[in-house]
Design an enzyme around this catalytic site. Structure first.
Site, PDB file in Angstrom:
ATOM      1  CB  SER A 272       9.228  -4.337   2.364  1.00  0.00           C
ATOM      2  OG  SER A 272       8.244  -3.853   1.488  1.00  0.00           O
TER       3      SER A 272
ATOM      4  CB  ILE B 165      -0.997   0.012   1.168  1.00  0.00           C
ATOM      5  CG1 ILE B 165      -0.281  -0.030   2.532  1.00  0.00           C
ATOM      6  CG2 ILE B 165      -1.960  -1.165   1.047  1.00  0.00           C
ATOM      7  CD1 ILE B 165      -1.237   0.159   3.721  1.00  0.00           C
ATOM      8  N   GLY B 166       2.203   1.072  -0.110  1.00  0.00           N
ATOM      9  CA  GLY B 166       3.068   2.221  -0.361  1.00  0.00           C
ATOM     10  C   GLY B 166       3.579   2.972   0.854  1.00  0.00           C
TER      11      GLY B 166
ATOM     12  CB  CYS C 127       8.804 -11.062   6.702  1.00  0.00           C
ATOM     13  SG  CYS C 127       7.064 -11.090   7.142  1.00  0.00           S
TER      14      CYS C 127
HETATM   15  C1  LIG Z   1       5.773  -7.328   3.421  1.00  0.00           C
HETATM   16  S1  LIG Z   1       4.630  -6.881   2.214  1.00  0.00           S
HETATM   17  C2  LIG Z   1       5.269  -5.311   1.767  1.00  0.00           C
HETATM   18  C3  LIG Z   1       4.302  -4.216   2.045  1.00  0.00           C
HETATM   19  C4  LIG Z   1       4.676  -2.866   1.493  1.00  0.00           C
HETATM   20  N1  LIG Z   1       6.050  -2.515   1.676  1.00  0.00           N
HETATM   21  C5  LIG Z   1       3.782  -1.765   2.014  1.00  0.00           C
HETATM   22  O1  LIG Z   1       4.277  -0.637   2.153  1.00  0.00           O
HETATM   23  O2  LIG Z   1       2.602  -1.981   2.266  1.00  0.00           O
HETATM   24  C6  LIG Z   1       5.140  -7.863   0.850  1.00  0.00           C
HETATM   25  C7  LIG Z   1       4.443  -7.514  -0.466  1.00  0.00           C
HETATM   26  O3  LIG Z   1       5.096  -8.239  -1.483  1.00  0.00           O
HETATM   27  C8  LIG Z   1       4.143  -8.714  -2.403  1.00  0.00           C
HETATM   28  N2  LIG Z   1       4.769  -9.901  -3.026  1.00  0.00           N
HETATM   29  C9  LIG Z   1       5.115 -11.045  -2.411  1.00  0.00           C
HETATM   30  N3  LIG Z   1       5.730 -11.876  -3.278  1.00  0.00           N
HETATM   31  C10 LIG Z   1       5.763 -11.230  -4.477  1.00  0.00           C
HETATM   32  C11 LIG Z   1       6.270 -11.574  -5.766  1.00  0.00           C
HETATM   33  N4  LIG Z   1       6.844 -12.739  -5.992  1.00  0.00           N
HETATM   34  N5  LIG Z   1       6.130 -10.677  -6.762  1.00  0.00           N
HETATM   35  C12 LIG Z   1       5.513  -9.469  -6.537  1.00  0.00           C
HETATM   36  N6  LIG Z   1       5.029  -9.090  -5.337  1.00  0.00           N
HETATM   37  C13 LIG Z   1       5.153  -9.963  -4.320  1.00  0.00           C
HETATM   38  C14 LIG Z   1       2.897  -8.996  -1.592  1.00  0.00           C
HETATM   39  O4  LIG Z   1       1.749  -8.889  -2.400  1.00  0.00           O
HETATM   40  C15 LIG Z   1       2.971  -7.901  -0.521  1.00  0.00           C
HETATM   41  O5  LIG Z   1       2.242  -6.763  -0.906  1.00  0.00           O
END
Ligand SMILES: C[S@@+](CC[C@H](N)C(=O)[O-])C[C@H]1O[C@@H](n2cnc3c(N)ncnc32)[C@H](O)[C@@H]1O
Length: 294
Positions: free
Chosen positions: A69, A11-12, A72
């Site tokens: 990010s 969500i940025g 995790c």
């Molecule tokens: C820990 S969250 C990061 C949230 C983000 N930094 C925020 O500000 O809200 C991980 C994000 O990575 C995305 N994600 C996970 N694996 C992915 C992949 N292989 N390719 C693209 N996006 C991925 C998920 O949809 C999720 O939104």
């Protein structure tokens, strides 16, 4: 203007932190359409819906700064800690492989504290050192900024080409209490059903927002359905408890008052996205420690 890429953009949180600084997010990438909808709604940029496991170096536009990010779960104590053997690490490995071609002046990564000492951490350090970066590890939690929320996270900051990083002093903040983040009105859906309350209440972290030392723990993307170590619950009238709302969670995470989830998303989706995000104040703290980036 400094050009940045926001990878795994969700969500940025990075766009929120960048907005107040001389940083322009030129591209964002995430495979989750609900996250991308929220991103466009708030940051005026359409994030690219792309699986980062297979993205090529040429699909990434040039930028001065990379922020990422990655998932995790491979490093989290709640996961199986399979590290690079977890398929969810593929995107991270793929992107590390593209660093050589792009060589941004700043590389920033956020993850759980369990990332430290993992094989993924070793891979990042090796790659960055071989490319001549200077590396810094920083641990920050919203609580460090006077916010009643405990969510410690690890940040890896690597700088090159004259850019330097030094930890800035955390400004003394007036103490904010949990009550300041809690709304009087909330959807009934947030109230925990009586049978679940009876079954799970003893193992839950339940707070009375009026208590001056009440704090929220780390929310996870499973908070909307799970009761085990997924976040804090609020005591409401009649002996009931409820979940925090998505808006309350993002406010705790430092998102601006103008941030809003698109109406068409379900409450579940909003809670998942809010539980996945990053503390904006911690990103701002790190950005403020960078010098010679202009
Ligand atoms: C820990 S969250 C990061 C949230 C983000 N930094 C925020 O500000 O809200 C991980 C994000 O990575 C995305 N994600 C996970 N694996 C992915 C992949 N292989 N390719 C693209 N996006 C991925 C998920 O949809 C999720 O939104």
């Amino acid at each position: 203007m400094i050009k940045a890429l926001e990878l795994f953009s969700g969500i940025g949180a990075f766009a929120e932190a960048a907005r107040k600084r001389n940083i322009n997010v030129v591209a964002a990438f995430d495979q989750d359409s609900r996250a991308n909808l929220t991103y466009a709604h708030n940051h005026g940029l359409q994030a690219t819906a792309r699986n980062l496991d297979t993205i090529t170096a040429s699909e990434l536009p040039p930028a001065d700064l990379w922020w990422m990010s990655p998932p995790c779960q491979p490093y989290s104590v709640r996961g199986h800690q399979k590290g690079l053997n977890d398929p969810r690490s593929r995107s991270f490995v793929n992107l590390m492989g593209h660093l050589k071609e792009h060589k941004p002046r700043v590389f920033m990564l956020e993850n759980v504290c369990g990332f430290m000492g993992s094989d993924a951490h070793a891979l990042a350090m090796k790659t960055l050192r071989e490319l001549g970066y200077e590396n810094h590890i920083i641990e920050r939690s919203p609580a460090d900024f006077g916010v009643p929320m405990r969510r410690p996270r690890l940040y890896l900051v690597a700088t090159a080409d004259g850019v330097t990083y030094t930890n800035s002093k955390t400004a003394a903040t007036p103490s904010i209490v949990l009550k300041d983040f809690v709304d009087e009105s909330y959807p009934d859906e947030l109230i925990v059903a009586q049978r679940d309350f009876e079954k799970y209440a003893p193992s839950l972290h339940i707070v009375r927002p009026g208590d001056v030392d009440a704090y929220a723990t780390c929310f996870t993307s499973g908070y909307w359905k799970s009761y085990r170590a997924s976040g804090t619950f609020i005591e409401v009238d009649n002996g009931k408890i409820r979940r925090f709302s998505p808006d309350e969670i993002v406010a705790l995470m430092g998102f601006s008052a103008t941030f809003a989830f698109p109406e068409q998303l379900t409450l579940q989706a909003k809670l998942q996205l809010a539980g996945n995000t990053v503390d904006v104040r911690s990103i701002e703290y790190i950005l403020d420690g960078l010098s010679n980036l202009n």
